[in-house]
Design a protein around this motif. Sequence first.
Motif, PDB file in Angstrom:
ATOM      1  N   ILE A  76       0.844  -1.201   0.000  1.00 46.87           N
ATOM      2  CA  ILE A  76       0.000   0.000   0.000  1.00 46.87           C
ATOM      3  C   ILE A  76       0.876   1.248   0.000  1.00 46.87           C
ATOM      4  CG2 ILE A  76      -1.627   1.353   1.395  1.00 46.87           C
ATOM      5  CD1 ILE A  76      -2.844  -1.381   2.255  1.00 46.87           C
ATOM      6  N   GLU A  77       1.931   1.252   0.803  1.00 48.36           N
ATOM      7  CA  GLU A  77       2.837   2.403   0.840  1.00 48.36           C
ATOM      8  C   GLU A  77       3.500   2.636  -0.509  1.00 48.36           C
ATOM      9  OE1 GLU A  77       5.477   1.437   4.070  1.00 48.36           O
ATOM     10  OE2 GLU A  77       4.459   2.856   5.386  1.00 48.36           O
ATOM     11  N   GLN A  78       3.916   1.563  -1.175  1.00 50.78           N
ATOM     12  CA  GLN A  78       4.547   1.706  -2.485  1.00 50.78           C
ATOM     13  C   GLN A  78       3.571   2.255  -3.520  1.00 50.78           C
ATOM     14  OE1 GLN A  78       6.139  -2.188  -3.263  1.00 50.78           O
ATOM     15  NE2 GLN A  78       8.144  -1.648  -2.433  1.00 50.78           N
ATOM     16  N   ARG A  79       2.349   1.745  -3.518  1.00 52.20           N
ATOM     17  CA  ARG A  79       1.353   2.237  -4.484  1.00 52.20           C
ATOM     18  C   ARG A  79       0.989   3.691  -4.195  1.00 52.20           C
ATOM     19  NH1 ARG A  79      -3.158  -2.241  -4.410  1.00 52.20           N
ATOM     20  NH2 ARG A  79      -2.702  -1.946  -2.229  1.00 52.20           N
ATOM     21  N   ALA A  80       0.854   4.049  -2.918  1.00 54.17           N
ATOM     22  CA  ALA A  80       0.542   5.432  -2.554  1.00 54.17           C
ATOM     23  C   ALA A  80       1.688   6.361  -2.968  1.00 54.17           C
ATOM     24  CB  ALA A  80       0.269   5.547  -1.057  1.00 54.17           C
ATOM     25  N   SER A  81       2.907   5.906  -2.784  1.00 56.81           N
ATOM     26  CA  SER A  81       4.061   6.704  -3.204  1.00 56.81           C
ATOM     27  C   SER A  81       4.072   6.898  -4.714  1.00 56.81           C
ATOM     28  CB  SER A  81       5.369   6.029  -2.773  1.00 56.81           C
ATOM     29  OG  SER A  81       5.464   5.993  -1.377  1.00 56.81           O
ATOM     30  N   SER A  82       3.724   5.873  -5.436  1.00 56.53           N
ATOM     31  CA  SER A  82       3.678   5.959  -6.898  1.00 56.53           C
ATOM     32  C   SER A  82       2.609   6.945  -7.362  1.00 56.53           C
ATOM     33  CB  SER A  82       3.411   4.570  -7.487  1.00 56.53           C
ATOM     34  OG  SER A  82       3.332   4.635  -8.881  1.00 56.53           O
ATOM     35  N   VAL A  83       1.426   6.864  -6.775  1.00 54.35           N
ATOM     36  CA  VAL A  83       0.354   7.804  -7.127  1.00 54.35           C
ATOM     37  C   VAL A  83       0.778   9.227  -6.783  1.00 54.35           C
ATOM     38  CG1 VAL A  83      -2.003   8.523  -6.545  1.00 54.35           C
ATOM     39  CG2 VAL A  83      -1.509   6.110  -6.944  1.00 54.35           C
ATOM     40  N   THR A  84       1.389   9.399  -5.615  1.00 53.36           N
ATOM     41  CA  THR A  84       1.848  10.731  -5.197  1.00 53.36           C
ATOM     42  C   THR A  84       2.862  11.282  -6.189  1.00 53.36           C
ATOM     43  OG1 THR A  84       1.501  10.166  -2.884  1.00 53.36           O
ATOM     44  CG2 THR A  84       2.959  12.033  -3.335  1.00 53.36           C
TER      45      THR A  84
END
Length: 143
Positions: free
Chosen positions: A88-96
Motif C-alpha cells: 500500500i505504501e509503495q502504491r501510494a508513493s507511486s500515485v503521489t
Amino acid sequence: MSTDADAEAEGTARGRGGRRGSWIVPVTAIVMGGVFLAIYLGHHDIGMAVAGLVVMLGYAVVLVFGSRRSEALSLLRGQSSDERGRSIEQRASSVTLHVLVMVLVGGFIVSTVRGHGQDTWANLCAVAGGVYILSTIVLTRRG
C-alpha cells in the motif's frame, strides 16, 4: 518455541514499523510545528505561528490515537510491518509521484504562459525527473 530467526524477524519488523519506528512521524510533525512557530513568530505573524503549530500537533495526535483503530492512520504513522502494508505504501508513493509531477509540469506551463517564474518550476521538474530516472536505474541493478 521461538527461534533466533523469529526473534530477528520480530526485531526487524519492530524497527521498520513497530513500536520504535512508529514514533518517527509524530515526533517529526511536532518538530515541524515548532519550526513553523519559530518562522512565523520571526515574521511577526502570530496567527500563522499558532495555526501552524496547532495543525502539526493535531496531526501528531490523530496519528498516535487514531492508528490504534485505523489501518490508514497506522500506515501514515509508519507502522507497516507486513507485506500488504508495504505494498500500500509503495502504491501510494507511486500515485503521489505521478500527481506531483503533473502539478509541477502544470505549474511550469502556467508560469511560462504568464512569462515569469518558470525557472523554479523547471528546476523542480528536473529534480523530480532526475531522481525518478536515477532511482529506476539503481533499483533495476539491485535486483
